[in-house]
Write an enzyme that holds these catalytic residues in place. Structure first.
Site, PDB file in Angstrom:
ATOM      1  N   LEU A 106     -28.931  19.069  -1.166  1.00 37.88           N
ATOM      2  CA  LEU A 106     -28.007  19.967  -1.875  1.00 37.88           C
ATOM      3  C   LEU A 106     -26.734  20.231  -1.073  1.00 37.88           C
ATOM      4  CD1 LEU A 106     -27.437  21.995  -4.204  1.00 37.88           C
ATOM      5  CD2 LEU A 106     -28.754  23.683  -2.908  1.00 37.88           C
ATOM      6  N   ARG A 126     -25.097  18.590   0.865  1.00 38.12           N
ATOM      7  CA  ARG A 126     -24.125  17.496   0.975  1.00 38.12           C
ATOM      8  C   ARG A 126     -22.967  17.698  -0.001  1.00 38.12           C
ATOM      9  NH1 ARG A 126     -25.636  12.726   3.291  1.00 38.12           N
ATOM     10  NH2 ARG A 126     -23.411  12.282   3.138  1.00 38.12           N
ATOM     11  N   SER A 151     -32.826  31.608   7.507  1.00 36.64           N
ATOM     12  CA  SER A 151     -32.628  31.207   8.899  1.00 36.64           C
ATOM     13  C   SER A 151     -33.959  31.104   9.614  1.00 36.64           C
ATOM     14  CB  SER A 151     -31.752  32.238   9.607  1.00 36.64           C
ATOM     15  OG  SER A 151     -31.806  32.014  10.995  1.00 36.64           O
ATOM     16  N   ARG A 171     -34.014  30.489  12.656  1.00 37.60           N
ATOM     17  CA  ARG A 171     -33.731  31.012  13.998  1.00 37.60           C
ATOM     18  C   ARG A 171     -34.214  32.456  14.060  1.00 37.60           C
ATOM     19  NH1 ARG A 171     -28.318  30.699  16.776  1.00 37.60           N
ATOM     20  NH2 ARG A 171     -29.740  30.568  18.543  1.00 37.60           N
ATOM     21  N   ARG A 189     -27.441  14.920  -9.639  1.00 36.62           N
ATOM     22  CA  ARG A 189     -28.778  15.282  -9.163  1.00 36.62           C
ATOM     23  C   ARG A 189     -29.859  15.317 -10.224  1.00 36.62           C
ATOM     24  NH1 ARG A 189     -28.801  13.900  -3.946  1.00 36.62           N
ATOM     25  NH2 ARG A 189     -27.064  14.829  -2.812  1.00 36.62           N
TER      26      ARG A 189
HETATM   27  C1  LIG Z   1     -29.040   9.474  -5.865  1.00 38.88           C
HETATM   28  C2  LIG Z   1     -28.359   9.807  -4.578  1.00 38.88           C
HETATM   29  C3  LIG Z   1     -28.694   9.124  -3.418  1.00 38.88           C
HETATM   30  C4  LIG Z   1     -28.054   9.421  -2.212  1.00 38.88           C
HETATM   31  N1  LIG Z   1     -28.403   8.745  -1.070  1.00 38.88           N
HETATM   32  C5  LIG Z   1     -27.800   9.024   0.108  1.00 38.88           C
HETATM   33  C6  LIG Z   1     -28.135   8.331   1.325  1.00 38.88           C
HETATM   34  O1  LIG Z   1     -28.969   7.460   1.334  1.00 38.88           O
HETATM   35  N2  LIG Z   1     -27.496   8.676   2.472  1.00 38.88           N
HETATM   36  C7  LIG Z   1     -26.537   9.652   2.502  1.00 38.88           C
HETATM   37  O2  LIG Z   1     -25.990   9.935   3.565  1.00 38.88           O
HETATM   38  N3  LIG Z   1     -26.198  10.326   1.367  1.00 38.88           N
HETATM   39  C8  LIG Z   1     -26.798  10.041   0.193  1.00 38.88           C
HETATM   40  N4  LIG Z   1     -26.447  10.733  -0.935  1.00 38.88           N
HETATM   41  C9  LIG Z   1     -25.417  11.777  -0.833  1.00 38.88           C
HETATM   42  C10 LIG Z   1     -24.056  11.244  -1.320  1.00 38.88           C
HETATM   43  O3  LIG Z   1     -23.618  10.169  -0.532  1.00 38.88           O
HETATM   44  C11 LIG Z   1     -22.990  12.367  -1.294  1.00 38.88           C
HETATM   45  O4  LIG Z   1     -22.771  12.760   0.049  1.00 38.88           O
HETATM   46  C12 LIG Z   1     -23.397  13.583  -2.084  1.00 38.88           C
HETATM   47  O5  LIG Z   1     -23.990  13.217  -3.293  1.00 38.88           O
HETATM   48  C13 LIG Z   1     -22.154  14.448  -2.316  1.00 38.88           C
HETATM   49  O6  LIG Z   1     -21.472  13.997  -3.473  1.00 38.88           O
HETATM   50  P1  LIG Z   1     -19.916  13.668  -3.555  1.00 38.88           P
HETATM   51  O7  LIG Z   1     -19.612  12.545  -2.627  1.00 38.88           O
HETATM   52  O8  LIG Z   1     -19.602  13.464  -4.985  1.00 38.88           O
HETATM   53  O9  LIG Z   1     -19.162  14.915  -2.960  1.00 38.88           O
HETATM   54  P2  LIG Z   1     -19.157  16.486  -3.295  1.00 38.88           P
HETATM   55  O10 LIG Z   1     -19.153  17.164  -1.990  1.00 38.88           O
HETATM   56  O11 LIG Z   1     -20.223  16.821  -4.282  1.00 38.88           O
HETATM   57  O12 LIG Z   1     -17.723  16.710  -3.929  1.00 38.88           O
HETATM   58  C14 LIG Z   1     -17.451  16.597  -5.325  1.00 38.88           C
HETATM   59  C15 LIG Z   1     -16.230  15.735  -5.551  1.00 38.88           C
HETATM   60  O13 LIG Z   1     -15.103  16.355  -4.928  1.00 38.88           O
HETATM   61  C16 LIG Z   1     -14.264  15.343  -4.374  1.00 38.88           C
HETATM   62  N5  LIG Z   1     -14.229  15.516  -2.911  1.00 38.88           N
HETATM   63  C17 LIG Z   1     -14.991  16.355  -2.170  1.00 38.88           C
HETATM   64  N6  LIG Z   1     -14.675  16.268  -0.875  1.00 38.88           N
HETATM   65  C18 LIG Z   1     -13.688  15.352  -0.784  1.00 38.88           C
HETATM   66  C19 LIG Z   1     -12.952  14.808   0.292  1.00 38.88           C
HETATM   67  N7  LIG Z   1     -13.143  15.194   1.547  1.00 38.88           N
HETATM   68  N8  LIG Z   1     -12.008  13.890   0.029  1.00 38.88           N
HETATM   69  C20 LIG Z   1     -11.769  13.473  -1.237  1.00 38.88           C
HETATM   70  N9  LIG Z   1     -12.454  13.931  -2.326  1.00 38.88           N
HETATM   71  C21 LIG Z   1     -13.395  14.865  -2.093  1.00 38.88           C
HETATM   72  C22 LIG Z   1     -14.866  14.003  -4.760  1.00 38.88           C
HETATM   73  O14 LIG Z   1     -14.284  13.588  -5.987  1.00 38.88           O
HETATM   74  C23 LIG Z   1     -16.319  14.335  -4.962  1.00 38.88           C
HETATM   75  O15 LIG Z   1     -16.996  13.441  -5.838  1.00 38.88           O
HETATM   76  C24 LIG Z   1     -27.075  10.447  -2.160  1.00 38.88           C
HETATM   77  C25 LIG Z   1     -26.741  11.131  -3.334  1.00 38.88           C
HETATM   78  C26 LIG Z   1     -27.373  10.829  -4.532  1.00 38.88           C
HETATM   79  C27 LIG Z   1     -27.002  11.602  -5.776  1.00 38.88           C
END
Ligand SMILES: Cc1cc2nc3c(=O)[nH]c(=O)nc-3n(C[C@H](O)[C@H](O)[C@H](O)COP(=O)(O)OP(=O)(O)OC[C@H]3O[C@@H](n4cnc5c(N)ncnc54)[C@H](O)[C@@H]3O)c2cc1C
Length: 268
Positions: A114, A116, A126, A128, A220
């Protein structure tokens, strides 16, 4: 004693409209009798914020062309107005709406996925500060349906009980219950959490705006996502659609691989 839990979702807060402020604005603007047809303050807020961009307020006594001579026709009704915002991808307008959910008895596995999602606010239990007494864990649905479910469950229980015993052994070795200093207790509690499993039940409070809820629901509840987060986001998706039928008007759901998968007609 180790125990099994079910993830629980509580809606605890959302955006409210300050009608005194809205009415004062409308009087000053000159369209004091403007009204819309949603019963949800949050959806009304999106419409007000959007209409203020083009001055497209219209009422029984005022034409929109009074406020913007470029306008010849306005879109009527909140569903149609928000539908057009979604279709044209002006997602920033729906970012005014925030909702907060408290997720209880979800695993650290789920919360790790979540958090991420960056455009959100999180407050997580926490480990901690909070010293664990009993370990709770969700027994995954794919194991529940498995022909060897009973044996799998017994392994889970055994692992949890062993984990509790190990934690108690650490507590005994450190004499943590006899310590007077809270700082020292916190230091040891924080160190001891390292032996805890990622399936451990915990709690997290999460706040996102409507644009982000739409995004994370699509990501998700996808059949590619893990089943616990699919379960939790399925509950959130249903709840948000009931609260905001216009903001979630393009959301469609179907059961895929045992859980609801939601997609959006206008994904942005
Ligand atoms: C099915 C599935 C499998 C996954 N497997 C893995 C894995 O194996 N390893 C791993 O590390 N992660 C994994 N993830 C996590 C994934 O890589 C993303 O980090 C996570 O889903 C966050 O989504 P998001 O990238 O859309 O960003 P969010 O943080 O949800 O942001 C939403 C949107 O805002 C914009 N945004 C946010 N921040 C920025 C920025 N800094 N620059 C530009 N635009 C931005 C983008 O358009 C983004 O799509 C997985 C996710 C899913 C759903």
């Amino acid at each position: 004693m180790a125990f099994f839990v079910n993830p629980e979702v509580f809606h605890v807060a959302n955006t409210q409209v300050d009608y005194e402020g809205v009415d004062s604005f409308l009087v000053g603007f000159g369209c004091e009798d403007w009204r819309t047809d949603t019963e949800t303050g949050a959806e009304e807020l999106v419409e007000i914020a959007g209409r203020r961009c083009y001055n497209s307020f219209e009422s029984e006594t005022h034409k929109a062309s009074e406020f913007n001579p470029n306008i010849s026709k306005v879109r009527e009704g909140n569903a149609s107005y928000i539908g057009n915002i979604l279709k044209s991808g002006h997602g920033a307008v729906i970012e005014h709406v925030y909702d907060t959910y408290l997720l209880h008895n979800v695993s650290r596995t789920m919360t790790h996925e979540l958090v991420r999602h960056r455009l959100a606010n999180y407050s997580q239990e926490s480990l901690r500060y909070v010293r664990l007494t009993d370990i709770g864990m969700w027994f995954p649905g794919c194991f529940e349906k498995h022909e060897k479910a009973e044996e799998l469950r017994a392994v889970f229980l055994k692992a949890m009980t062993q984990m509790e015993d190990n934690y108690k052994t650490l507590e005994g070795l450190l004499g943590i219950n006899d310590l007077k200093s809270f700082t020292q207790k916190k230091k040891y509690t924080s160190a001891m959490r390292r032996i805890m499993p990622i399936g451990l039940a915990t709690g997290i409070t999460v706040t996102m705006n409507a644009r982000m809820w739409r995004h994370t629901i699509a990501m998700r509840t996808s059949h590619h996502a893990e089943e616990e987060i699919r379960l939790v986001f399925g509950i959130i998706a249903k709840d948000l659609k009931e609260r905001y039928p216009n903001l979630f008007q393009d959301m469609q759901g179907a059961v895929v691989d045992g859980y609801m998968e939601y997609t959006f007609g206008h994904f942005e």
